[in-house]
Design an enzyme around this catalytic site. Structure first.
Site, PDB file in Angstrom:
ATOM      1  N   GLY A 239     -10.989  12.357  -9.603  1.00  0.00           N
ATOM      2  CA  GLY A 239     -10.315  13.287  -8.831  1.00  0.00           C
ATOM      3  C   GLY A 239     -11.290  14.887  -8.490  1.00  0.00           C
ATOM      4  O   GLY A 239     -10.274  15.472  -7.717  1.00  0.00           O
ATOM      5  N   GLU A 279     -13.617   8.569 -13.132  1.00  0.00           N
ATOM      6  CA  GLU A 279     -12.583   6.810 -12.699  1.00  0.00           C
ATOM      7  C   GLU A 279     -13.592   7.462 -11.060  1.00  0.00           C
ATOM      8  O   GLU A 279     -11.897   7.290 -10.395  1.00  0.00           O
ATOM      9  CB  GLU A 279     -11.871   6.359 -12.518  1.00  0.00           C
ATOM     10  CG  GLU A 279     -11.279   6.069 -14.355  1.00  0.00           C
ATOM     11  CD  GLU A 279     -10.012   6.219 -14.139  1.00  0.00           C
ATOM     12  OE1 GLU A 279      -9.003   6.613 -13.513  1.00  0.00           O
ATOM     13  OE2 GLU A 279      -9.287   5.096 -15.269  1.00  0.00           O
ATOM     14  N   PRO A 280     -14.918   8.073 -10.423  1.00  0.00           N
ATOM     15  CA  PRO A 280     -13.986   8.661  -9.229  1.00  0.00           C
ATOM     16  C   PRO A 280     -14.750   8.349  -7.942  1.00  0.00           C
ATOM     17  O   PRO A 280     -14.985   6.323  -8.489  1.00  0.00           O
ATOM     18  CB  PRO A 280     -16.398   9.469  -9.480  1.00  0.00           C
ATOM     19  CG  PRO A 280     -17.003   8.667 -10.226  1.00  0.00           C
ATOM     20  CD  PRO A 280     -15.488   7.970 -11.332  1.00  0.00           C
ATOM     21  N   GLY A 281     -14.147   7.939  -6.929  1.00  0.00           N
ATOM     22  CA  GLY A 281     -14.053   7.441  -6.125  1.00  0.00           C
ATOM     23  C   GLY A 281     -14.678   8.282  -4.717  1.00  0.00           C
ATOM     24  O   GLY A 281     -15.955   7.886  -4.097  1.00  0.00           O
ATOM     25  N   ARG A 282     -13.206   9.847  -4.450  1.00  0.00           N
ATOM     26  CA  ARG A 282     -14.148  10.258  -2.922  1.00  0.00           C
ATOM     27  C   ARG A 282     -15.233  10.476  -3.575  1.00  0.00           C
ATOM     28  O   ARG A 282     -16.297  10.932  -2.502  1.00  0.00           O
ATOM     29  CB  ARG A 282     -12.714  10.960  -3.116  1.00  0.00           C
ATOM     30  CG  ARG A 282     -12.376  11.772  -1.681  1.00  0.00           C
ATOM     31  CD  ARG A 282     -11.852  13.108  -1.719  1.00  0.00           C
ATOM     32  NE  ARG A 282     -10.914  13.202  -2.312  1.00  0.00           N
ATOM     33  CZ  ARG A 282      -9.509  12.394  -1.598  1.00  0.00           C
ATOM     34  NH1 ARG A 282      -9.702  12.214  -0.756  1.00  0.00           N
ATOM     35  NH2 ARG A 282      -9.023  11.725  -2.386  1.00  0.00           N
ATOM     36  N   TYR A 322      -1.871  12.573   5.188  1.00  0.00           N
ATOM     37  CA  TYR A 322      -1.485  14.281   4.405  1.00  0.00           C
ATOM     38  C   TYR A 322      -1.915  15.509   5.640  1.00  0.00           C
ATOM     39  O   TYR A 322      -2.098  16.094   5.052  1.00  0.00           O
ATOM     40  CB  TYR A 322      -2.491  13.933   3.435  1.00  0.00           C
ATOM     41  CG  TYR A 322      -3.026  12.679   2.826  1.00  0.00           C
ATOM     42  CD1 TYR A 322      -1.967  12.093   1.572  1.00  0.00           C
ATOM     43  CD2 TYR A 322      -3.882  11.715   3.076  1.00  0.00           C
ATOM     44  CE1 TYR A 322      -2.231  11.641   1.204  1.00  0.00           C
ATOM     45  CE2 TYR A 322      -4.060  10.800   2.052  1.00  0.00           C
ATOM     46  CZ  TYR A 322      -3.342  10.383   1.250  1.00  0.00           C
ATOM     47  OH  TYR A 322      -3.175   9.074   0.431  1.00  0.00           O
ATOM     48  N   CYS A 349       1.025   3.754  19.933  1.00  0.00           N
ATOM     49  CA  CYS A 349       2.565   4.822  20.445  1.00  0.00           C
ATOM     50  C   CYS A 349       2.955   5.590  19.786  1.00  0.00           C
ATOM     51  O   CYS A 349       4.313   5.602  19.148  1.00  0.00           O
ATOM     52  CB  CYS A 349       3.195   4.202  20.627  1.00  0.00           C
ATOM     53  SG  CYS A 349       2.774   2.823  21.735  1.00  0.00           S
ATOM     54  N   GLU A 350       2.484   7.118  18.842  1.00  0.00           N
ATOM     55  CA  GLU A 350       3.466   7.887  18.001  1.00  0.00           C
ATOM     56  C   GLU A 350       2.543   9.446  18.168  1.00  0.00           C
ATOM     57  O   GLU A 350       1.469   9.245  18.315  1.00  0.00           O
ATOM     58  CB  GLU A 350       3.342   7.351  16.580  1.00  0.00           C
ATOM     59  CG  GLU A 350       3.948   6.328  16.335  1.00  0.00           C
ATOM     60  CD  GLU A 350       3.920   5.869  14.797  1.00  0.00           C
ATOM     61  OE1 GLU A 350       4.398   6.733  13.886  1.00  0.00           O
ATOM     62  OE2 GLU A 350       4.142   4.426  14.223  1.00  0.00           O
ATOM     63  N   TYR A 378     -10.543   6.391   1.372  1.00  0.00           N
ATOM     64  CA  TYR A 378      -9.485   6.443   1.079  1.00  0.00           C
ATOM     65  C   TYR A 378      -9.666   5.713   3.136  1.00  0.00           C
ATOM     66  O   TYR A 378      -8.820   6.722   3.514  1.00  0.00           O
ATOM     67  CB  TYR A 378      -8.983   7.640   1.356  1.00  0.00           C
ATOM     68  CG  TYR A 378      -8.834   7.519  -0.797  1.00  0.00           C
ATOM     69  CD1 TYR A 378      -7.969   6.303  -1.709  1.00  0.00           C
ATOM     70  CD2 TYR A 378      -9.590   8.126  -0.585  1.00  0.00           C
ATOM     71  CE1 TYR A 378      -8.696   6.795  -2.372  1.00  0.00           C
ATOM     72  CE2 TYR A 378      -9.738   8.945  -2.129  1.00  0.00           C
ATOM     73  CZ  TYR A 378      -9.020   7.444  -3.115  1.00  0.00           C
ATOM     74  OH  TYR A 378      -9.804   7.536  -4.017  1.00  0.00           O
TER      75      TYR A 378
HETATM   76  N1  LLP Z   1      -8.378   6.567 -10.990  1.00  0.00           N
HETATM   77  C1  LLP Z   1      -7.088   6.412 -10.733  1.00  0.00           C
HETATM   78  C2  LLP Z   1      -6.194   6.188 -11.831  1.00  0.00           C
HETATM   79  C3  LLP Z   1      -6.508   6.877  -8.797  1.00  0.00           C
HETATM   80  O1  LLP Z   1      -5.023   6.333  -9.095  1.00  0.00           O
HETATM   81  C4  LLP Z   1      -7.399   7.481  -8.626  1.00  0.00           C
HETATM   82  C5  LLP Z   1      -6.667   7.667  -7.099  1.00  0.00           C
HETATM   83  C6  LLP Z   1      -8.134   7.421  -9.085  1.00  0.00           C
HETATM   84  C7  LLP Z   1      -9.082   6.984  -9.793  1.00  0.00           C
HETATM   85  C8  LLP Z   1      -9.930   8.233  -7.613  1.00  0.00           C
HETATM   86  O2  LLP Z   1      -9.541   9.391  -7.477  1.00  0.00           O
HETATM   87  P1  LLP Z   1     -11.128  10.238  -6.405  1.00  0.00           P
HETATM   88  O3  LLP Z   1     -11.887  10.326  -7.507  1.00  0.00           O
HETATM   89  O4  LLP Z   1     -10.890   9.392  -5.485  1.00  0.00           O
HETATM   90  O5  LLP Z   1     -10.168  11.723  -6.686  1.00  0.00           O
HETATM   91  N2  LLP Z   1      -5.272   7.968  -0.403  1.00  0.00           N
HETATM   92  C9  LLP Z   1      -5.735   9.202  -0.526  1.00  0.00           C
HETATM   93  C10 LLP Z   1      -6.279   9.762  -2.541  1.00  0.00           C
HETATM   94  C11 LLP Z   1      -5.610   8.738  -3.113  1.00  0.00           C
HETATM   95  C12 LLP Z   1      -5.719   8.594  -4.500  1.00  0.00           C
HETATM   96  C13 LLP Z   1      -5.265   8.147  -5.216  1.00  0.00           C
HETATM   97  N3  LLP Z   1      -5.650   7.605  -6.641  1.00  0.00           N
HETATM   98  C14 LLP Z   1      -6.387  10.316  -0.296  1.00  0.00           C
HETATM   99  O6  LLP Z   1      -7.079   9.470   1.024  1.00  0.00           O
HETATM  100  O7  LLP Z   1      -6.788  11.368   0.050  1.00  0.00           O
END
Ligand code: LLP
Length: 424
Positions: A239, A279-282, A322, A349-350, A378
């Site tokens: 997050g 659990e970092p992603g972004r 978003y 086409c939107e 993402y």
């Molecule tokens: N753990 C869980 C259980 C999650 O649902 C998520 C993201 C993460 C970790 C990773 O979160 P992050 O560190 O990336 O913020 N598609 C959206 C973001 C959706 C996030 C969903 N869950 C976007 O493009 O902003």
């Protein structure tokens, strides 16, 4: 900090001109920087160094095998949400003992695959799911390691679609019912209780919601410990937000701020010697990737100017879905360009098909390249084939070399699994 910079007025990823990649691989194309991915991972890891921790990269953010391999080599585990993501992590050579399985709707067959692989933890979100997991584990003759995802009812103060820790969200079990769920789990013969989990949302630009969530969980964890549960893991989800380069955007906390917040909030539980899972992603992948697109046409209506590019909202959904801001720069910088206000739109086409709206940008000409930044998380992962558009190629840059880590799809591939029945 990332490795997409101008050199002599030309935009590079590390030591490779984006124009070279566009010429050789075509557009639209996603480009990832190995150095940026590695740096982001290592900085995040360093920020948590005072804690016993495991970083499980959130595969949903960027699931390319090369990215998973790169992060796995640095020691990352994986946060998965489907059997498909499990398959990817294993294909990339990931360590199965560092996989946590999140998600509100795991199926029996996904549970079975994950049990057979031997993952570290199932983050369970309901009593029904727990009962099914117990049954599947019994059939497999194993015990399933479980943490309950608890919903701490904390406002992550982010976009409502990616806010997950409020009691009206579908995620987790309510705080008030958590202890009772753990007691129930103890009665099941194929479940091993190992942890507590939460995830409150994505693109957070403050540390306080993380601290609030952990403080709320402290009480639960202490209560569980007093009740004889051996809680070894606390998974605090992902997050942490990133800067997208919008003028008035709130500045997100640094990984160091985040690390300090987390360790301060966890201090009361020091005696329990928990391993903290993140659990970092972004924050790992977001600014490590860009979408390179070519300007097709320019046009004006009475009300607006449009720059039509060859990337569309099927390639990068975030602005349409978003209202997200992604920085856009011409790949060739020139001082003499007039600046104007334009919508950067794709061929779909939107009217929702835009990458930027009312954006002040240097005027670009047809045939020029533009770089849409902060698209490493993402971006490709959410791309679709809407309008029968093959999804872009993905490229990983490493210093002065690059590799195509996913070929551009072909139209033939898109229709390959379709058939026309005999009765037509
Ligand atoms: N753990 C869980 C259980 C999650 O649902 C998520 C993201 C993460 C970790 C990773 O979160 P992050 O560190 O990336 O913020 N598609 C959206 C973001 C959706 C996030 C969903 N869950 C976007 O493009 O902003």
């Amino acid at each position: 900090m990332n490795h997409f910079n101008y050199r002599d007025n030309e935009l590079y990823c590390e030591d490779v001109p984006l124009a070279t990649i566009a010429r050789e691989v075509g557009t639209p194309v996603y480009v990832y920087s190995r150095a940026t991915l590695a740096r982001h991972y290592l900085v995040f890891d360093q920020a948590l160094s005072s804690l016993d921790h495991l970083i499980c990269f959130s595969v949903k953010a960027n699931s390319n095998l090369a990215v998973l391999r790169l992060l796995g080599n640095l020691g990352a585990g994986a946060d998965i949400v489907s059997g498909g993501e499990l398959y990817r992590v294993l294909r990339a050579g990931g360590d199965v003992r560092k996989i946590v399985f999140s998600g509100v709707g795991k199926t029996a067959s996904e549970m079975r695959e994950a049990l057979r692989a031997g993952i570290l933890i199932f983050n369970v979100e309901s009593r029904d799911e727990l009962v099914l997991l117990d049954r599947v584990a019994g059939e497999e003759g194993v015990r399933a390691p479980v943490a309950f995802r608890v919903n701490p009812d904390v406002d992550a103060e982010t976009h409502p679609y990616i806010s997950t820790g409020l009691k009206e969200n579908k995620f987790g079990i309510p705080m008030a019912a958590a202890h009772e769920h753990y007691r129930f789990a103890r009665t099941l013969s194929n479940i091993d209780i190992v942890g507590v989990d939460c995830h409150i949302g994505s693109q957070l630009t403050k540390t306080s919601p993380f601290a609030d969530a952990i403080v709320r969980l402290n009480q639960l964890i202490q209560g569980l410990a007093d009740d004889g549960f051996s809680i070894r893991y606390l998974d605090i989800g992902g997050g942490l937000g990133i800067p997208y380069g919008k003028e008035d955007e709130p500045e997100p906390p640094t990984p160091a701020d985040y690390g300090q917040t987390v360790s301060a909030a966890l201090a009361p539980l020091a005696d329990l010697h928990l391993t903290v899972i993140c659990e970092p992603g972004r924050v790992i992948a977001g600014n490590a990737g860009a979408l390179v697109t070519r300007v097709l046409y320019r046009k004006s209506s009475e009300a607006k100017h449009f720059t039509v590019v060859d990337a569309a909202f099927n390639d990068l959904m975030r602005p349409a879905l978003y209202g997200s801001f992604h920085p856009i720069r011409p790949v060739v910088h020139r001082d003499d360009r007039p600046v104007h206000v334009t919508d950067v739109v794709g061929p779909i086409c939107e009217s929702g098909d835009f990458l930027a709206r009312d954006r002040e940008l240097p005027e670009m000409e047809s045939g020029e390249l533009a770089c849409v930044g902060a698209a490493g998380a993402y971006g490709f992962a959410m791309a679709s084939n809407y309008n029968t558009r093959p999804r872009p190629a993905e490229v990983l840059v490493d210093g002065d070399r690059y590799a195509v880590v996913r070929r551009r799809e072909t139209v033939e591939q898109l229709v390959d699994s379709e058939s026309i029945p005999d009765f037509l």
